[in-house]
Design an enzyme around this catalytic site. Structure first.
Site, PDB file in Angstrom:
ATOM      1  N   LYS A  13       0.925  -1.258   0.059  1.00 54.43           N
ATOM      2  CA  LYS A  13       0.050   0.022   0.038  1.00 54.43           C
ATOM      3  C   LYS A  13       0.777   1.314  -0.006  1.00 54.43           C
ATOM      4  O   LYS A  13       0.659   2.199  -1.069  1.00 54.43           O
ATOM      5  CB  LYS A  13      -0.792  -0.084   1.358  1.00 54.43           C
ATOM      6  CG  LYS A  13      -1.778  -1.199   1.325  1.00 54.43           C
ATOM      7  CD  LYS A  13      -2.845  -1.061   2.507  1.00 54.43           C
ATOM      8  CE  LYS A  13      -2.048  -0.988   3.942  1.00 54.43           C
ATOM      9  NZ  LYS A  13      -1.651  -2.190   4.476  1.00 54.43           N
ATOM     10  N   ARG A  88      -9.714   0.150   9.248  1.00 59.21           N
ATOM     11  CA  ARG A  88      -9.162  -1.172   9.371  1.00 59.21           C
ATOM     12  C   ARG A  88     -10.121  -1.862  10.190  1.00 59.21           C
ATOM     13  O   ARG A  88      -9.743  -3.006  10.310  1.00 59.21           O
ATOM     14  CB  ARG A  88      -7.826  -1.133  10.240  1.00 59.21           C
ATOM     15  CG  ARG A  88      -6.510  -0.961   9.357  1.00 59.21           C
ATOM     16  CD  ARG A  88      -5.385  -0.761  10.333  1.00 59.21           C
ATOM     17  NE  ARG A  88      -4.247  -1.552  10.014  1.00 59.21           N
ATOM     18  CZ  ARG A  88      -3.136  -1.022   9.652  1.00 59.21           C
ATOM     19  NH1 ARG A  88      -3.120   0.335   9.357  1.00 59.21           N
ATOM     20  NH2 ARG A  88      -1.912  -1.751   9.307  1.00 59.21           N
ATOM     21  N   ARG A 127      11.578  -6.929   5.736  1.00 61.60           N
ATOM     22  CA  ARG A 127      11.609  -5.423   5.291  1.00 61.60           C
ATOM     23  C   ARG A 127      12.671  -4.499   6.240  1.00 61.60           C
ATOM     24  O   ARG A 127      12.545  -4.750   7.471  1.00 61.60           O
ATOM     25  CB  ARG A 127      10.367  -5.009   5.414  1.00 61.60           C
ATOM     26  CG  ARG A 127       9.893  -3.362   5.211  1.00 61.60           C
ATOM     27  CD  ARG A 127       8.701  -3.054   5.040  1.00 61.60           C
ATOM     28  NE  ARG A 127       7.689  -3.306   6.110  1.00 61.60           N
ATOM     29  CZ  ARG A 127       6.468  -3.162   5.943  1.00 61.60           C
ATOM     30  NH1 ARG A 127       5.719  -2.855   5.068  1.00 61.60           N
ATOM     31  NH2 ARG A 127       5.570  -3.458   7.450  1.00 61.60           N
ATOM     32  N   ARG A 162      11.509  -2.331  11.572  1.00 59.55           N
ATOM     33  CA  ARG A 162      10.313  -2.022  12.398  1.00 59.55           C
ATOM     34  C   ARG A 162      10.233  -3.025  13.514  1.00 59.55           C
ATOM     35  O   ARG A 162      10.297  -4.220  13.218  1.00 59.55           O
ATOM     36  CB  ARG A 162       9.189  -1.805  11.520  1.00 59.55           C
ATOM     37  CG  ARG A 162       8.817  -0.495  11.342  1.00 59.55           C
ATOM     38  CD  ARG A 162       7.613  -0.403  10.134  1.00 59.55           C
ATOM     39  NE  ARG A 162       6.300  -0.983  10.615  1.00 59.55           N
ATOM     40  CZ  ARG A 162       5.095  -0.599  10.015  1.00 59.55           C
ATOM     41  NH1 ARG A 162       5.143  -0.155   8.844  1.00 59.55           N
ATOM     42  NH2 ARG A 162       4.306  -1.278  10.486  1.00 59.55           N
ATOM     43  N   ARG A 173      -0.349  -9.495  13.374  1.00 59.31           N
ATOM     44  CA  ARG A 173      -0.881  -8.510  12.423  1.00 59.31           C
ATOM     45  C   ARG A 173      -1.947  -9.040  11.414  1.00 59.31           C
ATOM     46  O   ARG A 173      -2.825  -8.546  10.968  1.00 59.31           O
ATOM     47  CB  ARG A 173       0.169  -7.416  12.071  1.00 59.31           C
ATOM     48  CG  ARG A 173       0.652  -6.657  13.031  1.00 59.31           C
ATOM     49  CD  ARG A 173       1.979  -6.119  12.566  1.00 59.31           C
ATOM     50  NE  ARG A 173       2.095  -5.356  11.528  1.00 59.31           N
ATOM     51  CZ  ARG A 173       2.894  -4.846  10.753  1.00 59.31           C
ATOM     52  NH1 ARG A 173       4.100  -5.235  10.580  1.00 59.31           N
ATOM     53  NH2 ARG A 173       2.922  -4.079   9.827  1.00 59.31           N
TER      54      ARG A 173
HETATM   55  P1  AMP Z   1       0.930   0.218   9.453  1.00 57.49           P
HETATM   56  O1  AMP Z   1       2.421   1.026   9.245  1.00 57.49           O
HETATM   57  O2  AMP Z   1      -0.234   0.530   8.653  1.00 57.49           O
HETATM   58  O3  AMP Z   1       1.227  -1.245   9.139  1.00 57.49           O
HETATM   59  O4  AMP Z   1       0.481   0.362  10.949  1.00 57.49           O
HETATM   60  C1  AMP Z   1       1.501  -0.356  11.889  1.00 57.49           C
HETATM   61  C2  AMP Z   1       0.544  -0.220  13.149  1.00 57.49           C
HETATM   62  O5  AMP Z   1      -0.072   0.872  13.433  1.00 57.49           O
HETATM   63  C3  AMP Z   1      -0.745  -1.318  13.354  1.00 57.49           C
HETATM   64  O6  AMP Z   1      -0.270  -2.720  13.528  1.00 57.49           O
HETATM   65  C4  AMP Z   1      -1.499  -0.862  14.341  1.00 57.49           C
HETATM   66  O7  AMP Z   1      -1.116  -1.187  15.672  1.00 57.49           O
HETATM   67  C5  AMP Z   1      -1.301   0.729  14.258  1.00 57.49           C
HETATM   68  N1  AMP Z   1      -2.421   1.104  13.232  1.00 57.49           N
HETATM   69  C6  AMP Z   1      -2.171   1.743  12.121  1.00 57.49           C
HETATM   70  N2  AMP Z   1      -3.280   2.227  11.380  1.00 57.49           N
HETATM   71  C7  AMP Z   1      -4.297   1.781  12.343  1.00 57.49           C
HETATM   72  C8  AMP Z   1      -5.841   1.901  12.194  1.00 57.49           C
HETATM   73  N3  AMP Z   1      -6.564   2.557  11.262  1.00 57.49           N
HETATM   74  N4  AMP Z   1      -6.452   1.758  13.241  1.00 57.49           N
HETATM   75  C9  AMP Z   1      -5.898   1.011  14.527  1.00 57.49           C
HETATM   76  N5  AMP Z   1      -4.494   0.856  14.675  1.00 57.49           N
HETATM   77  C10 AMP Z   1      -3.672   1.166  13.572  1.00 57.49           C
END
Ligand code: AMP
Length: 216
Positions: A13, A88, A127, A162, A173
């Site tokens: 994404k 999400r 990654r 990360r 996740r």
């Molecule tokens: P990402 O960078 O999009 O993979 O997000 C990393 C982490 O941030 C996720 O595993 C969640 O813990 C938190 N997170 C990101 N976006 C959301 C969302 N829309 N709702 C809740 N938690 C989020």
């Protein structure tokens, strides 16, 4: 142009968003990035977010909604935006709908990037990110934590992993995605704006298909 990218962690994404940004100059709103910024700031809220993120669970719906709402109200989003990582779950999708009505915003495209889970596990756990720029590396290309960033003029950029890309958290996740995020695919399909795309291969092939749709 208002676009939303949907898909499991590591599906690409972020990479696709960056390609669209270059093409149309509209900003990306990534809730993951906004949350990581809050963590970097070192606030108490940032520490709470970090604890939740390190387990792979979601932070509260209210918190991400307020972050997204604030961003959407900024001038830079007037000509359009790319939402990446939000919504999400169904409750977030419904709140976003209400926010769009309130702000008179029309969501035009939802792209679901579909990649097999085995590929996602390999991608996420390998990654590597840069401390300075948006370069994304991978251990399967021989890159290691601590290496200098490949990009020209990126000194002092170094590669790091990360915290939530470690194997156990990635599996959590993906489970959370399956349980909570996958149901919103039908939500957008019923609105007639969902485009299911096959990911996992060369990102430029996927981006040309996406660009073909948005330019048609
Ligand atoms: P990402 O960078 O999009 O993979 O997000 C990393 C982490 O941030 C996720 O595993 C969640 O813990 C938190 N997170 C990101 N976006 C959301 C969302 N829309 N709702 C809740 N938690 C989020």
């Amino acid at each position: 142009m208002n676009i939303l990218f949907l898909g499991a962690p590591g599906c690409g994404k972020g990479t696709q968003s960056k390609i669209i940004i270059k093409e149309f100059g509209i900003p990306q709103i990534s809730t993951g990035d906004l949350l990581r910024e809050e963590i970097k700031g070192g606030s108490n809220l940032g520490k709470e977010i970090q604890d939740i993120m390190s387990t792979g669970k979601f932070v509260s719906d209210d918190l991400v909604l307020s972050l997204v709402s604030k961003k959407l109200g900024q001038d830079e989003c007037k000509e359009g935006f790319i939402l990446d990582g939000y919504p999400r779950n169904i409750s977030q999708a419904k709140s976003l709908d209400s926010l769009f009505i309130e702000k008179n915003i029309n969501l035009e495209y939802v792209f679901l990037i579909d990649v097999p889970f085995e590929t996602l596990i390999e991608r996420c756990t390998g990654r590597l990110l840069c401390t300075t720029c948006d370069y994304i590396g991978n251990m399967d290309r021989g890159e290691k934590v601590g290496d200098k960033c490949e990009r020209d003029n990126c000194e002092p950029g170094k590669l790091y992993q990360r915290e939530d890309d470690k194997a156990e958290t990635v599996k959590n996740r993906l489970n959370v995605y399956q349980e909570q995020t996958a149901p919103i695919i039908d939500f957008y399909a019923s609105k007639g704006i969902l485009h299911k795309m096959i990911g996992g291969n060369d990102p430029s092939i996927l981006s040309s298909k996406i660009l073909e749709i948005v330019k048609s």
